[in-house]
Write a protein that holds these residues in place. Structure first.
Motif, short mmCIF file in Angstrom:
data_model
loop_
_atom_site.label_atom_id
_atom_site.label_comp_id
_atom_site.label_asym_id
_atom_site.label_seq_id
_atom_site.Cartn_x
_atom_site.Cartn_y
_atom_site.Cartn_z
N LYS A 347 36.00 12.89 65.76
CA LYS A 347 36.67 14.19 65.62
C LYS A 347 38.01 14.19 66.33
O LYS A 347 39.03 14.63 65.79
CB LYS A 347 35.78 15.30 66.22
CG LYS A 347 34.72 15.79 65.27
CD LYS A 347 34.06 17.05 65.83
CE LYS A 347 33.29 17.74 64.74
NZ LYS A 347 32.47 18.85 65.23
N ASP A 348 38.02 13.67 67.57
CA ASP A 348 39.26 13.66 68.35
C ASP A 348 40.31 12.78 67.67
O ASP A 348 41.48 13.14 67.61
CB ASP A 348 38.99 13.15 69.78
CG ASP A 348 38.16 14.13 70.59
OD1 ASP A 348 37.99 15.28 70.11
OD2 ASP A 348 37.66 13.76 71.67
N PHE A 349 39.86 11.65 67.16
CA PHE A 349 40.78 10.70 66.52
C PHE A 349 41.42 11.33 65.28
O PHE A 349 42.64 11.28 65.09
CB PHE A 349 39.99 9.44 66.14
CG PHE A 349 40.81 8.35 65.52
CD1 PHE A 349 41.61 7.54 66.30
CD2 PHE A 349 40.77 8.13 64.14
CE1 PHE A 349 42.36 6.52 65.73
CE2 PHE A 349 41.51 7.12 63.56
CZ PHE A 349 42.32 6.31 64.35
N ILE A 350 40.59 11.97 64.45
CA ILE A 350 41.12 12.53 63.20
C ILE A 350 42.02 13.73 63.48
O ILE A 350 43.03 13.93 62.80
CB ILE A 350 39.95 12.86 62.24
CG1 ILE A 350 39.31 11.55 61.76
CG2 ILE A 350 40.44 13.69 61.05
CD1 ILE A 350 38.10 11.69 60.88
N LYS A 351 41.70 14.46 64.50
CA LYS A 351 42.53 15.62 64.88
C LYS A 351 43.96 15.17 65.20
O LYS A 351 44.93 15.83 64.83
CB LYS A 351 41.92 16.29 66.11
CG LYS A 351 42.38 17.71 66.30
CD LYS A 351 41.57 18.36 67.37
CE LYS A 351 41.87 19.85 67.43
NZ LYS A 351 40.94 20.52 68.31
N GLN A 352 44.05 14.02 65.86
CA GLN A 352 45.38 13.49 66.20
C GLN A 352 46.16 13.07 64.97
O GLN A 352 47.37 13.25 64.91
CB GLN A 352 45.22 12.23 67.06
CG GLN A 352 45.04 12.49 68.53
CD GLN A 352 44.77 11.17 69.24
OE1 GLN A 352 45.17 10.09 68.78
NE2 GLN A 352 44.07 11.26 70.36
N ILE A 353 45.47 12.49 63.99
CA ILE A 353 46.19 11.99 62.81
C ILE A 353 46.56 13.12 61.87
O ILE A 353 47.64 13.15 61.31
CB ILE A 353 45.31 11.02 61.99
CG1 ILE A 353 44.64 9.98 62.86
CG2 ILE A 353 46.13 10.33 60.92
CD1 ILE A 353 43.64 9.17 62.04
N ASN A 354 45.60 14.02 61.64
CA ASN A 354 45.83 15.07 60.65
C ASN A 354 45.02 16.30 61.05
O ASN A 354 43.86 16.44 60.69
CB ASN A 354 45.43 14.57 59.26
CG ASN A 354 45.88 15.52 58.17
OD1 ASN A 354 46.01 16.73 58.40
ND2 ASN A 354 46.14 14.99 56.99
N PRO A 355 45.63 17.19 61.80
CA PRO A 355 44.89 18.34 62.35
C PRO A 355 44.36 19.30 61.30
O PRO A 355 43.49 20.12 61.60
CB PRO A 355 45.92 19.03 63.26
CG PRO A 355 47.25 18.46 62.89
CD PRO A 355 47.03 17.15 62.23
N ASP A 356 44.84 19.21 60.06
CA ASP A 356 44.34 20.12 59.02
C ASP A 356 43.00 19.66 58.44
O ASP A 356 42.32 20.42 57.75
CB ASP A 356 45.36 20.23 57.88
CG ASP A 356 46.63 20.92 58.33
OD1 ASP A 356 46.58 21.64 59.36
OD2 ASP A 356 47.67 20.72 57.68
N VAL A 357 42.64 18.42 58.69
CA VAL A 357 41.38 17.90 58.13
C VAL A 357 40.21 18.45 58.95
O VAL A 357 40.18 18.36 60.18
CB VAL A 357 41.36 16.36 58.16
CG1 VAL A 357 39.99 15.82 57.78
CG2 VAL A 357 42.43 15.81 57.23
N LYS A 358 39.24 19.03 58.23
CA LYS A 358 38.04 19.53 58.92
C LYS A 358 36.98 18.43 58.91
O LYS A 358 36.68 17.86 57.86
CB LYS A 358 37.47 20.75 58.20
CG LYS A 358 38.27 22.00 58.39
CD LYS A 358 37.36 23.23 58.23
CE LYS A 358 38.13 24.51 58.51
NZ LYS A 358 39.09 24.85 57.41
N VAL A 359 36.43 18.14 60.07
CA VAL A 359 35.36 17.15 60.18
C VAL A 359 34.05 17.90 60.35
O VAL A 359 33.85 18.59 61.34
CB VAL A 359 35.59 16.22 61.40
CG1 VAL A 359 34.49 15.16 61.48
CG2 VAL A 359 36.96 15.56 61.32
N ASN A 360 33.20 17.79 59.35
CA ASN A 360 31.91 18.50 59.42
C ASN A 360 30.80 17.50 59.68
O ASN A 360 30.66 16.51 58.96
CB ASN A 360 31.63 19.22 58.10
CG ASN A 360 32.84 19.97 57.62
OD1 ASN A 360 33.27 20.94 58.23
ND2 ASN A 360 33.46 19.47 56.54
#
Ligand code: BES
Ligand code: MN
Ligand code: MN
Length: 456
Positions: A347-360
């Protein structure tokens, strides 16, 4: 006891064949797909049938409701002083796409010694094989008590199994658990696994506008959610080698020892046979030896992209800019990785790359590592050798069975895996099948195992 116990066994097995096939047919013809909300009625019908089958061998049995699907339980108590073994199987199955199959997936067919249909090998066939062995062992006075736990939510990650176990702790009390839901590496070479991978499944969703739009009007200016998800996925892992690029992902991986890898390699595995059984054209280029392949499927974690949904997928090309996309992903985890910790990293990694992506977060299962040795492993070895004529290889399974860690935590007893499925049986694949060779050997194997553990 030994002589009289085995005197009638071959005859029993041969005489039971027609009844075994009829029972497997009945179960396979019920599409007990736990993933499909429209199959609730079939799940219940499967549970009721399973209860009847258990009662048919003299067990006390019922389907215990949960918030989701029921769990079928049964027991035969010969004497409270005897040791108790609890046999775990699941009666729910994966969906099947009829257009891919050579036959109707939910119609049982018998072709020579082969039994075809969804659920034949995963896991209705092995479950019934154990049932037939229990009947023989009980009729021949093997001094054990037997309990059955037949789950109907295994294929969706056992979401209600823990609350079921907690609520029924007393009636589930047992000295050991026997799981028959695993696979050998090759026909003719039995395998006894002592570990399972865990799992963290996630979906990534991204919505960049409200509707699909003509790319002649907005193309060049509007964002593309499918492309952005592909970029995120590509930054998470190297698709050629499978290596995960998220920092910290491998930190807790317990490395397989030389002895373990040696034991994997001894399982009868060949890359050629593996590719043939699964109809794979070629393997990842970084896997140089059979040991590398075995570690990749048994003792290393994965990052897998199962599907990307979004945009236009009909014939030809439709020039739209899609408005939303979803990526379906899972990570197989190994001892000592923790799904919760991995989820946070991702979650933290993806938030850094693309904050609009929701990780469910979807299902999460802890990895399992059992005993390599000890009296139950010895009993498993003796039983496999007795029935199939060869010492089993001790392996780890790349798949997951959610209920296992729950049973380990709450029932606090040894857990053995005596599976009967083969790679060519096609777990979750089209044309799933099981066969009489594994059934007849399997009945022998279970009877021997019961005799061995009755002494413990
Ligand atoms: N029988 C399998 C587990 C398995 C798979 C054992 C491969 C050995 C090798 C089980 O029915 C299964 O498919 N589990 C799922 C669980 C998931 C849906 C939560 C799995 O591993 O994907
Ligand atoms: Mn299974
Ligand atoms: Mn399965």
């Amino acid at each position: 006891m030994t002589d009289s116990l085995y005197k009638n066994l071959n005859a029993y097995i041969n005489n039971s064949r027609a009844e075994f096939e009829a029972k497997l047919e009945t179960l396979v013809n019920i599409p007990s797909i736990s993933m499909d909300p429209e199959r609730k009625g079939d799940i219940q019908r499967c549970a009721d049938t399973a209860v009847e089958f258990l009662k048919g061998i003299g067990a006390k049995a019922e389907a215990i409701p949960t918030k989701g699907n029921p769990v079928v339980v049964g027991e035969i108590i010969t004497d409270p002083k005897n040791p108790t073994v609890s046999i775990y199987n699941h009666m729910d199955v994966q969906p099947a796409d009829a257009s891919e199959w050579n036959k109707a997936p939910f119609t049982f067919d018998k072709v020579g010694d082969r039994y075809e249909g969804r659920g034949t090998t995963d896991d209705k066939g092995p479950g019934l094989t154990a049932l037939f062995a229990v009947k023989y062992a009980m009729d021949h006075g093997v001094p054990i008590n037997v309990k059955f736990i037949w789950e109907l939510e295994e294929e969706i990650g056992s979401p209600n199994f823990e609350s079921f176990v907690k609520a029924n702790k007393n009636r589930l009390k047992t000295d050991s658990v026997l799981v028959s839901d695993t696979i050998w590496i090759a026909r003719g070479k039995p395998a006894v696994p002592y570990g399972l991978r865990g799992l963290q499944a996630i979906t990534l969703t991204l919505e960049t506008h409200a509707k699909d739009i003509h790319s002649g009007l907005v193309g060049g200016a509007a964002r593309n959610p499918i492309g952005e998800l592909c970029d995120v996925v590509a930054k998470c892992y190297d698709a050629n080698t499978g290596k995960v690029k998220i920092k910290g992902f491998y930190d807790d991986v317990r490395k397989a020892t030389k002895a373990e890898i040696g034991s994997f390699v001894n399982s009868g595995f060949t890359s050629k046979g593996f590719k043939k059984a699964h109809e794979i054209k070629s393997l990842r280029p970084n896997l140089k030896s059979e040991g590398d392949v075995l570690q990749a499927i048994m003792s290393l974690p994965t990052f897998e992209l199962h599907g990307i949904v979004g945009g236009y997928s009909g014939p030809g090309v439709k020039t739209i800019v899609p408005h939303k996309a979803e990526a379906k992903i899972s990570m197989r985890l190994v001892p000592n990785q923790s799904p919760a910790k991995i989820l946070k990293l991702v979650k933290d990694f993806i938030k850094q790359i693309n904050p609009d992506v929701k990780v469910n977060a979807e299902h999460a299962l802890e990895p399992f590592l059992g005993e390599f040795g000890g009296p139950y492993a010895d009993a498993a070895r003796t039983a496999m050798k007795f029935a199939f004529g060869k010492d089993p290889a001790f392996t780890r399974e790349g798949g997951s069975i959610g209920a296992v860690v729950t049973m380990q935590n709450h029932l606090k007893c040894p857990i053995s895996f005596l599976g009967l499925s083969l790679p060519e049986h096609g777990y979750h694949a089209k044309n799933e099948n099981y066969d009489w060779g594994q059934t007849s050997g399997g009945i022998k194997m279970f009877v021997k195992y019961f005799e061995e553990i009755a002494r413990l």
